[in-house]
Enzyme design. Structure first.
Site, short mmCIF file in Angstrom:
data_model
loop_
_atom_site.label_atom_id
_atom_site.label_comp_id
_atom_site.label_asym_id
_atom_site.label_seq_id
_atom_site.Cartn_x
_atom_site.Cartn_y
_atom_site.Cartn_z
N LYS A 277 -28.29 8.90 -8.12
CA LYS A 277 -27.53 9.62 -9.17
C LYS A 277 -28.79 10.15 -10.01
O LYS A 277 -29.60 9.56 -10.62
CB LYS A 277 -26.73 9.00 -10.06
CG LYS A 277 -25.73 9.84 -10.97
CD LYS A 277 -24.54 9.01 -11.74
CE LYS A 277 -23.78 9.90 -12.34
NZ LYS A 277 -22.46 8.96 -12.61
N GLU A 360 -6.49 3.23 -14.16
CA GLU A 360 -6.03 2.95 -15.47
C GLU A 360 -4.66 2.23 -15.20
O GLU A 360 -4.42 1.54 -16.19
CB GLU A 360 -5.68 4.32 -16.34
CG GLU A 360 -6.93 5.22 -16.79
CD GLU A 360 -7.86 5.91 -15.61
OE1 GLU A 360 -7.38 5.67 -14.43
OE2 GLU A 360 -8.94 6.26 -16.22
N ARG A 388 -2.25 8.07 -16.37
CA ARG A 388 -2.19 7.49 -15.02
C ARG A 388 -1.65 6.22 -15.23
O ARG A 388 -1.50 5.44 -14.47
CB ARG A 388 -3.67 7.24 -14.54
CG ARG A 388 -4.50 8.43 -14.12
CD ARG A 388 -4.01 8.56 -12.46
NE ARG A 388 -4.76 9.95 -11.81
CZ ARG A 388 -5.72 9.91 -11.41
NH1 ARG A 388 -6.57 8.83 -11.29
NH2 ARG A 388 -6.09 11.00 -10.78
C1 LIG Z 1 -16.27 13.66 -15.51
C2 LIG Z 1 -15.29 12.40 -15.48
O1 LIG Z 1 -14.19 12.53 -16.35
C3 LIG Z 1 -15.51 11.01 -15.10
S1 LIG Z 1 -16.97 11.02 -13.82
C4 LIG Z 1 -16.73 9.44 -13.60
C5 LIG Z 1 -17.36 8.49 -12.89
C6 LIG Z 1 -17.10 9.07 -11.47
O2 LIG Z 1 -18.11 8.17 -10.67
P1 LIG Z 1 -18.46 8.66 -8.90
O3 LIG Z 1 -19.07 7.50 -8.32
O4 LIG Z 1 -16.97 9.22 -8.34
O5 LIG Z 1 -19.13 9.87 -9.20
P2 LIG Z 1 -20.86 10.21 -9.31
O6 LIG Z 1 -20.85 10.62 -10.94
O7 LIG Z 1 -21.39 11.11 -8.67
O8 LIG Z 1 -21.37 8.94 -9.50
C7 LIG Z 1 -15.52 9.16 -14.47
C8 LIG Z 1 -15.12 7.62 -14.62
N1 LIG Z 1 -15.03 9.93 -15.26
C9 LIG Z 1 -13.94 9.84 -16.18
C10 LIG Z 1 -12.43 9.72 -15.36
C11 LIG Z 1 -11.58 8.32 -15.91
N2 LIG Z 1 -10.66 8.10 -15.18
C12 LIG Z 1 -10.01 9.20 -14.55
C13 LIG Z 1 -8.78 8.98 -13.81
N3 LIG Z 1 -10.75 10.35 -14.31
C14 LIG Z 1 -11.94 10.43 -14.72
N4 LIG Z 1 -12.46 11.70 -14.31
#
Ligand SMILES: CC(=O)c1sc(CCOP(=O)(O)OP(=O)(O)O)c(C)[n+]1Cc1cnc(C)nc1N
Ligand SMILES: [Mg+2]
Length: 616
Positions: A277, A360, A388
């Site tokens: 990342k 959630e 959710r």
């Molecule tokens: C943008 C946003 O709201 C993000 S990005 C992210 C992390 C995603 O991790 P992943 O490993 O999938 O991707 P990476 O960043 O490439 O490591 C979260 C928790 N959120 C908040 C979030 C919380 N809960 C839900 C249902 N959707 C989102 N988008």
């Protein structure tokens, strides 16, 4: 610049491998440059550059459908699919979305923003493709964080049973926004699976260098070996999904060769790629948490900036102190430690803290379990993501009137993240649930008072507060509050504005020094302060309600229902967000457009004859 030659993904097909490597670097520079101006999801997008270049090299979007889970890592995809000239407008007023969005481009297969939706989408698309006898590839890129979401895991179960052709790319960087959590995450780490990638990387490159039809047999044999090594504990084996990997997610040449092989396979396949990342930008590599979604910065001299003291910080400070007073208090976050202001709490009370990952629904029902067995859970959750957990709040918490506090952050329009992240439905979906109570503090002191009183009173209580800064309350301050009672902030002789949260400031601005207009801090949304409402109506005051929430089903609706039950018909105007979605942009501008700001309140008062008509 190689990027000058790319106006659509088709243009990637004719580039040399060297040009593709140069293109990847140019994409990185552009992502850094624009995030420096606008802020945005920098680290995630930097980590997915090679993946996206390889995807568009091998697959044929928009005929082939490329899905990006959450969609926040897709900046390179946006640039490569005809939006490089508008990429500088990302997340800005009138600009392109910060997530993939179907209405924005035929190359955006899904509208995303909430995690864990891409696999169920891919499943549905595969069924549609096969039912309509069409022929195209479906590829879903899902992060290790998004894979912790129940929707994703449940979709895998159906995908494995359906066995339809689709490719899942697990983009594993061991990060959600915070460090990723969960057994799957530990499994990939504990089995030194990453180490294996480094150790075998040279071997892998040699094999890939001599690409041959036997390549996949080799990978297959390696996989079988891995499976045996892991005693077939590969979780995807149980899900009926072919597992390939892990491979280096930044090895552009290797990815291209692998995609060319994988696209020929039938049935569902998951390719596990290991990425970093923030790749390619040292500050983001070093601290992918801060650089997950930074505000603007100077790309040449990137520095972290403090965004001021937020409501989230006020909540974090309050609950950290409260935990000393209430030993049964336990705080849960669904993967939003930083966003919910819980870093200090998690360090101070590590044994009374749980990050469930992006689920959630699990977080809410785990809170129910805790409450059933004597703890006092506080679920810190964004309004939009609490959507959710709607059934869990009803079924697992409210029916038994369990002691669960919901610290509902980002209530109201949020700005850059747009329609998928606005917290504008929670009053409507919560107030219909029996036993659930809803409060909205006007400042950090009132937040503290409400948290403490909610703990004492018990039952399911939602305390909602906006994405905003707030004045810090003194440590140790625990004021009293009369539950269910509104507060008169300004007396008025003719009319009262009833408001809370972010629109309270608009109410005070509209009232100004005008002695005819009063302002009430309607800080309890359920239960309403019916006694005060009845008095105001009986005494003939004109009323205006204003809220940063959908008008339909919001606080104003609750007031109208109460007046109807009381058989009272005062002159009243209900201001709230109209029945539409609000995309990304300036919060103030959207409040104005929605008709909930001071000008709108004065316009309503003018229509009621309280003030002279504002200038046209
Ligand atoms: C943008 C946003 O709201 C993000 S990005 C992210 C992390 C995603 O991790 P992943 O490993 O999938 O991707 P990476 O960043 O490439 O490591 C979260 C928790 N959120 C908040 C979030 C919380 N809960 C839900 C249902 N959707 C989102 N988008
Ligand atoms: Mg991740």
């Amino acid at each position: 610049m190689v990027l000058d030659k790319v106006n659509s993904p088709r243009d990637l097909k004719t580039l040399s491998e060297e040009e593709l490597l140069t293109l990847a670097q140019e994409l990185r520079s552009e992502i850094i440059r624009v995030c420096g101006q606008n802020g945005g999801h920098l680290a995630s997008s930097l980590g997915a550059v090679e993946l996206i270049v390889a995807l568009h090299r091998v697959f044929d979007s928009p005929k082939d459908r490329l899905l990006f889970d959450v969609g926040h890592q897709a900046y390179a995809h946006k640039i490569l699919t005809g939006r490089k000239d508008v990429f500088h407008t990302i997340r800005q007023e009138g600009g392109i979305s910060g997530f993939t969005k179907v209405s924005e481009s035929p190359h955006d297969a899904i509208t995303a923003g909430h995690a864990s939706t891409s696999l169920a989408n891919a499943l549905g698309m595969a069924i549609a493709r096969d039912a309509l006898r069409e022929d195209y590839q479906i590829v879903s890129v899902i992060g290790d964080g998004a894979l912790t979401g129940g929707m994703a895991l449940a979709a895998l179960n159906v995908i494995g049973e359906q066995r339809r052709k689709l490719l899942i790319i697990l983009n594993d960087n061991e990060m959600s926004i915070s460090e990723n959590v969960g057994a799957l995450n530990r499994y990939f780490k504990e089995f030194q699976i990453k180490k294996w990638v480094q150790d075998t990387q040279k071997w892998g490159r040699d094999v890939l260098e001599h690409i041959s039809p036997r390549l996949f047999n080799l990978v297959d044999r390696a996989k079988e070996a891995a499976k045996l090594m892991l005693h077939q504990e590969n979780p995807f084996y149980a899900w009926g999904v072919r597992y390939v990997g892990p491979v280096d997610g930044h090895d552009l040449k290797g990815l291209i060769h692998l995609f060319q092989e994988l696209k020929e396979l039938d049935g569902p396949t998951i390719l596990h790629v290991v990425t970093q990342k923030g790749k390619g930008y040292s500050v983001a590599e070093a601290d992918p948490i801060y650089w997950h979604g930074p505000p603007g910065f100077n790309p040449e001299k990137p520095e972290k900036v403090s965004k001021g003291y937020s409501w989230s910080a006020a909540f974090g400070d309050a609950v950290t102190e409260l935990a000393y007073q209430e030993p049964r208090l336990f705080v849960i976050t669904p993967a939003m430690r930083e966003g919910s202001g819980l870093v200090r709490y998690s360090q101070t009370h590590p044994t009374r803290y749980l990050d469930t990952g992006i689920c959630e629904d699990v977080a809410a029902t785990a809170a129910a379990g805790m409450a059933l067995r004597g703890l006092k859970p506080v679920l810190a959750i964004y309004s939009t993501f609490m959507q959710r957990a709607y059934d869990q709040i009803i079924h697992d918490i409210a029916i038994e009137n369990l002691d669960v506090i919901f610290a509902v952050d980002r209530a109201g329009i949020v700005g850059g993240d747009g329609a998928t992240h606005n917290g504008v439905f929670d009053i409507a979906y919560l107030r219909t649930i029996p036993n659930v109570q809803i409060a909205a503090p006007k400042d950090a002191l009132e937040l503290r008072a409400m948290l403490k009183k909610a703990l004492e009173r018990g039952g399911p209580v939602a305390i909602r507060y906006p994405r905003d800064n707030v004045e810090k309350a003194p440590e140790g301050a625990w004021p009293e509050i009369e539950w269910g009672r509104w507060e008169v902030l300004k007396e008025g002789s003719t009319a009262y504005i009833l408001s809370f949260g972010k629109t309270l400031r608009y109410a005070l601005e509209a009232a100004g020094e005008n002695p005819e207009i009063g302002v009430i801090n309607a800080r309890f949304i359920k239960p309403l302060d019916r006694e005060m409402l009845e008095r105001l109506a009986l005494e003939g005051y004109k009323l205006v309600t204003a809220e940063d929430h959908q008008r339909m089903g919001g606080f104003g609706s609750a007031v109208l229902e109460a007046l109807s039950e009381l058989g009272l018909k005062p002159d009243i105007r209900v201001l709230g967000l109209p029945d539409r979605f609000f995309d990304h942009g300036s919060i103030a501008r959207m409040h104005k457009e929605a008709g909930i700001d001071a000008e709108a309140i004065l316009k309503a008062l003018a229509e009621m004859g309280v003030v002279s008509k504002p200038p046209a």
